[in-house]
Design a protein around this motif. Structure first.
Motif, short mmCIF file in Angstrom:
data_model
loop_
_atom_site.label_atom_id
_atom_site.label_comp_id
_atom_site.label_asym_id
_atom_site.label_seq_id
_atom_site.Cartn_x
_atom_site.Cartn_y
_atom_site.Cartn_z
N GLY A 107 0.73 -1.35 -0.03
CA GLY A 107 0.06 -0.04 0.14
C GLY A 107 0.75 1.25 0.10
N LEU A 108 0.06 2.05 0.32
CA LEU A 108 0.68 3.78 0.23
C LEU A 108 1.75 3.87 1.23
CD1 LEU A 108 0.56 6.52 -0.99
CD2 LEU A 108 -1.04 7.09 0.82
N ALA A 109 1.34 3.69 2.56
CA ALA A 109 2.41 3.74 3.62
C ALA A 109 3.73 2.94 3.30
CB ALA A 109 1.88 3.52 4.79
N ALA A 110 3.49 1.62 3.03
CA ALA A 110 4.59 0.78 2.58
C ALA A 110 5.28 1.10 1.81
CB ALA A 110 3.79 -0.73 2.45
N GLY A 111 4.68 1.58 0.55
CA GLY A 111 5.52 2.13 -0.65
C GLY A 111 6.25 3.15 -0.46
N LEU A 112 5.97 4.20 0.55
CA LEU A 112 6.79 5.41 0.78
C LEU A 112 7.76 4.98 1.62
CD1 LEU A 112 3.89 7.80 1.46
CD2 LEU A 112 5.33 8.02 -0.35
N ALA A 113 7.82 3.92 2.43
CA ALA A 113 8.80 3.46 3.54
C ALA A 113 9.66 2.82 2.67
CB ALA A 113 8.24 2.68 4.40
N GLU A 114 9.22 2.01 1.68
CA GLU A 114 10.37 1.25 0.62
C GLU A 114 11.19 2.33 -0.11
OE1 GLU A 114 8.46 -1.70 -1.32
OE2 GLU A 114 10.22 -1.82 -2.72
N ALA A 115 10.41 3.44 -0.56
CA ALA A 115 11.11 4.35 -1.18
C ALA A 115 12.07 5.30 -0.45
CB ALA A 115 9.99 5.23 -2.20
N ARG A 116 12.11 5.07 0.74
CA ARG A 116 12.72 6.06 1.86
C ARG A 116 12.03 7.33 1.91
NH1 ARG A 116 17.10 2.88 3.29
NH2 ARG A 116 17.67 1.51 1.54
N ARG A 117 10.89 7.51 1.57
CA ARG A 117 10.34 8.80 1.71
C ARG A 117 9.81 9.03 3.36
NH1 ARG A 117 9.59 12.03 -2.59
NH2 ARG A 117 9.37 13.38 -0.80
N LEU A 118 9.64 8.07 4.01
CA LEU A 118 9.26 8.00 5.42
C LEU A 118 9.94 6.99 5.99
CD1 LEU A 118 5.05 7.85 5.03
CD2 LEU A 118 6.59 9.73 5.75
N ASP A 119 10.20 7.10 7.37
CA ASP A 119 10.66 6.29 8.19
C ASP A 119 9.97 5.27 8.46
OD1 ASP A 119 12.90 6.07 10.75
OD2 ASP A 119 10.73 5.56 11.35
N PRO A 120 10.18 3.94 8.61
CA PRO A 120 9.36 2.92 8.82
C PRO A 120 8.43 2.96 9.71
CG PRO A 120 11.47 1.93 8.29
CD PRO A 120 11.43 3.57 8.52
N VAL A 121 8.78 3.34 10.82
CA VAL A 121 7.84 3.48 12.16
C VAL A 121 6.82 4.44 11.85
CG1 VAL A 121 7.62 4.50 14.53
CG2 VAL A 121 9.65 3.02 13.64
N VAL A 122 7.22 5.61 11.18
CA VAL A 122 6.02 6.69 10.77
C VAL A 122 5.12 6.14 9.69
CG1 VAL A 122 5.89 8.82 9.76
CG2 VAL A 122 7.77 8.55 11.08
N ALA A 123 5.72 5.39 8.76
CA ALA A 123 5.05 4.54 7.98
C ALA A 123 3.88 3.66 8.41
CB ALA A 123 5.80 3.98 6.80
N GLN A 124 4.35 2.94 9.34
CA GLN A 124 3.61 1.96 10.07
C GLN A 124 2.41 2.77 10.76
OE1 GLN A 124 3.85 -1.71 10.25
NE2 GLN A 124 1.69 -0.94 10.28
N ALA A 125 2.62 3.71 11.36
CA ALA A 125 1.61 4.72 12.20
C ALA A 125 0.63 5.12 11.07
CB ALA A 125 2.50 5.97 12.72
N LEU A 126 1.29 5.69 9.82
CA LEU A 126 0.22 6.06 8.70
C LEU A 126 -0.67 5.09 8.19
CD1 LEU A 126 -0.33 8.29 6.60
CD2 LEU A 126 1.51 7.51 5.34
N GLU A 127 -0.08 4.09 8.07
CA GLU A 127 -0.96 2.55 7.77
C GLU A 127 -2.11 2.59 8.68
OE1 GLU A 127 -0.82 0.70 5.15
OE2 GLU A 127 -2.11 -1.03 5.74
#
Lengths: 363, 116
Positions: free
Chosen positions: A186-206
């Motif tokens: 999904g969106l949050a996971a993709g942003l984390a993978e693209a290094r646009r979001l910290d993984p912890v932040v991406a999880q919270a966004l999800e």
């Protein structure tokens, strides 16, 4: 010979400009060929530019794109995606509803371009405010994806009333990638993978986007509920989570508003009569920066190849570089792929290959 | 803005069982302004996916067919893909919910959500 020259998106220059330049390049080597230039856009940046001739031909069509939304509180293109809000996009859509347009096409670009990943929560507020509909949880909904944690149906405006405001207009959200809003891809996971979001932040966004999906599902009445998704709230949330994640996840809200979601390329291709143009050509030439997995899956090359295969018209691709194998592009309806010798994806370099291709294919 | 739209018909059939279920859902919600919209959208592992939902809108180019008071509506792009399709409703151990039987579908994916 009748040549249809199609330029996809992804160039630094506007796709229409690339298409015209490619047509000139072809004509320089094959001056007796009748060349038609057509640009395509996938809903990302440049969508409006490509659609200008379509709007000129149909006064009832209005095309917008997320990249054109005025700067919101967090600023367009903000690097803090979880603070960005789609509020101004909602106001833009509200303004569009006040025009005479019978069809509104909204290009949903990728999150990093427009600067938000809030699932369209801000859009809901912006639209509601333009239409005079109260928003109980306004502050939470315009705080970006980071502020959506714990959002409830009671925070949302009267979605059914907003839905009715769309009237009989055909409002379509044009997306590039069908990667979902929620989930491992999904969106949050993709942003984390693209290094646009910290993984912890991406999880919270999800989690937060999931809360928004739950709130929308709880508010959804009979209208708009996916009847093939099974019954119950969990099925509704799953269906919402599978919607395209383009536009910072705005499909969550757009779907609740009754907006149709379609691949941007197909929206443009249908309006431009691409299938008829292909059918009326002897050869179709596609010019793209690169032939990669995305291009072969749901890009310009894939779409043109599919349409041309139906009418047995050969397709030739000119690209900066190609990472797809012969079996892959041949199965997609492509007859030949020509790479720029230095694998440069700059439009000027790629267009330098076109005259050689014209001398090979023109009769 | 004028709300009048021209409509044509289509070749999708709604079974009696499905029509009864639709009426039941509408009565529960107290809505008599909704139509059943069936649409085809590009996507999925086999190329095309179905969408079935209630919709109060009637758009330009929509095709409508009435089944004893229940209206089934298709957008003009979806009509050719759904010619001869049947919407049914199952309530068995194997399957619960609305189903789409489309003779135009040459193949489908394992999950059954996508066809070509």
């Amino acid at each position: 010979m009748r040549i249809l020259l199609v330029a996809g998106s992804g160039w630094r220059a506007a796709a229409p400009e690339v298409a015209r330049a490619a047509a000139r390049a072809w004509s320089s080597a094959a001056p007796r060929d009748a060349v038609v230039a057509q640009a395509l856009a996938d809903g990302g940046p440049g969508f409006v530019e490509v659609a200008r001739p379509l709007m000129a031909a149909d006064p009832g069509l209005l095309v917008l794109e997320t990249a054109l939304a005025p700067e919101g509180p967090a600023g367009a293109g903000t690097t803090d995606l979880v603070a960005g809000t789609s509020l101004e996009l909602g106001r833009m859509l509200g303004a569009a509803l006040a025009t005479d347009a019978r069809t509104i096409a909204l290009g949903l670009g990728p999150a990093p371009v427009h600067g938000w990943a809030d699932g369209g929560a801000g859009l809901l507020v912006g639209l509601a405010e333009v239409l005079g509909v109260p928003v109980p949880g306004r502050d939470r909904l315009v705080a970006g994806g980071a502020g959506l944690g714990g959002v409830r149906a009671t925070d949302l405006p009267d979605v059914a009333r907003l839905r009715r405001a769309l009237g009989a207009r055909d409002v379509v959200g044009a997306y590039r990638s069908s990667d979902p809003v929620l989930g491992l891809a999904g969106l949050a996971a993709g942003l984390a993978e693209a290094r646009r979001l910290d993984p912890v932040v991406a999880q919270a966004l999800e989690h937060n986007l999931g809360d928004l999906a739950h709130a929308l599902a709880a508010l959804a009445g009979l209208a708009g509920r996916d009847l093939l998704a099974g019954s119950g709230p969990a099925a509704s949330v799953r269906a919402l989570g599978a919607l395209p994640g383009a536009g910072g996840g705005a499909a969550l809200v757009l779907h609740a508003l009754g907006v149709r979601l379609a691949p941007g390329l197909r929206v443009v291709a249908d309006r431009a009569g691409l299938d008829a143009a292909i059918n009326g050509s002897d050869v179709v030439v596609v010019v793209v920066p690169a032939v990669d997995g995305g291009e072969m899956h749901d890009g310009t090359v894939a779409l043109v190849g599919e349409l041309a295969l139906e009418v047995a018209v050969p397709v030739v691709v000119v690209a900066g570089h190609c990472v797809a194998g012969r079996r892959e592009w041949a199965a997609a309806g492509i007859s030949a792929v020509y790479e720029e010798p230095r694998r440069s994806a700059a439009a000027s370099d790629v267009l330098g290959v076109v005259p050689r291709v014209a001398r090979t294919w023109s009769r | 803005m004028s709300e009048t739209t021209e409509t044509t018909t289509h070749g999708v059939t709604l079974t009696d069982v499905a029509a009864a279920k639709v009426r039941s859902l509408l009565e529960q919600e107290g809505r008599d302004d909704l139509r059943l919209r069936l649409a085809v959208q590009p996507g999925g592992c086999s190329g095309l996916i179905y969408q079935l939902y209630f919709d109060e809108r009637l758009l330009d180019g929509d095709a409508v067919r009435d089944f004893d008071g229940v209206e089934v509506v298709l957008d003009k792009m979806s009509v050719p893909y759904l010619e001869g399709a049947t919407i049914d409703f199952a309530d068995t151990i194997e399957k619960q919910g609305f189903t789409i039987d489309n003779p135009n579908a040459g193949s489908s994916c394992a999950c059954g959500d996508s066809f070509s």
